[in-house]
Design an enzyme around this catalytic site. Structure first.
Site: not given
Ligand code: NDP
Length: 241
Positions: A134, A147
């Site tokens: 990030s 975070y």
């Molecule tokens: P979302 O919340 O849309 O997606 C997060 C995903 O992670 C979901 O599919 C969720 O699935 C999964 N997840 C969370 N906890 C677990 C777990 N314990 N085991 C397996 N899967 C898990 O967010 P984003 O798409 O934005 O996030 C994706 C990545 O991008 C993250 O690492 C985030 O930190 C990073 N990011 C996002 C930014 C943003 O502005 N959105 C900016 C910078 C980085 P489920 O709940 O079904 O398990």
């Protein structure tokens, strides 16, 4: 047509992970899609894909899913370590439970993924691990203390392991998004911090769409194996910090 190798994507049930799954499917890759919620991944209806309910903290089910997918599609050539959580809050009031969850999923969960594929990739002298860091792993943001800590860890882990395995032609790539319109911030229990994220996104004309990050991941992956895009920072043009 040449058969494409298996790609594993964690956190594929929403946001960046789901967009990445669609793009890699369009590029012809068989996929192993992992998240705790299986229904949204199945709803994508992607060809040659296996969707499994896996919590990235559970190494055994994580390993079983990889074994099953590799039996069906051959060895994994790419892991997109994308699963993550973010709870923005004032550090004087945030619960230690939220801190623990971010450290667990964003750092230990990512390490579990690396642990499960890295040794084999080094042995085969092939493979790519894309860690989703990030901009919060490059600079700090208020209300994001822990975070930011987890994402600084992702950057350090990626860069250190990259140095250690580059001689085996294995690539470690860090994609560092800025603000992306997904559900990520919505789990924050600090309503003011959550609203602040969306207010700023609206002020700059909107956050990125997850597809832009998916394209960045695919671009980095599709470069020849001798080319390592070590880090890509991808933000909305109008994002100031
Ligand atoms: P979302 O919340 O849309 O997606 C997060 C995903 O992670 C979901 O599919 C969720 O699935 C999964 N997840 C969370 N906890 C677990 C777990 N314990 N085991 C397996 N899967 C898990 O967010 P984003 O798409 O934005 O996030 C994706 C990545 O991008 C993250 O690492 C985030 O930190 C990073 N990011 C996002 C930014 C943003 O502005 N959105 C900016 C910078 C980085 P489920 O709940 O079904 O398990």
């Amino acid at each position: 047509m040449e058969e494409k190798p298996l790609v594993i994507i964690t956190g594929a049930s929403s946001g960046i992970g789901a967009a990445t799954a669609k793009l890699f499917a369009d590029a012809g890759h068989p996929l192993l899609l992992l998240a705790r919620r299986v229904e949204p991944m199945e709803a994508l209806q992607l060809p040659n894909s296996m969707c499994r309910a896996v919590d990235v903290m559970d190494v055994d089910t994580f390993r079983s899913a990889i074994d099953e997918a590799e039996s069906a599609y051959g060895k994994a050539d790419c892991l997109v370590n994308n699963a993550g959580v973010m709870f923005n809050a004032d550090p004087t009031t945030q619960s230690v439970d939220e801190w623990q969850k971010m450290l667990d999923v964003n750092v230990r969960g990512l390490l579990n993924g690396i642990h499960l594929v890295l040794g084999d990739m080094v042995e085969r002298k092939a493979g790519t691990i894309v860690n989703i860091g990030s901009i919060a792993g490059i600079k700090t943001f208020t209300k994001h203390a822990v975070y930011c800590g987890t994402k600084f860890a992702v950057h350090a882990i990626t860069e250190t392991i990259r140095e250690e395995v580059c001689g085996s032609d294995v690539r470690l790539i860090n994609i560092a998004p800025g603000m992306v319109e997904t559900d990520l911030v919505n789990s924050s229990t600090d309503e003011e911090a959550k609203a602040g994220w969306w207010d700023y996104a609206n002020e700059i004309g909107g956050a990125l769409q997850p597809e832009s990050i998916a394209q960045s991941i695919l671009f980095a992956y599709q470069m020849p194996q001798s080319v390592c895009v070590r880090e890509m920072v991808v933000c909305p043009t109008r994002q100031e910090p």
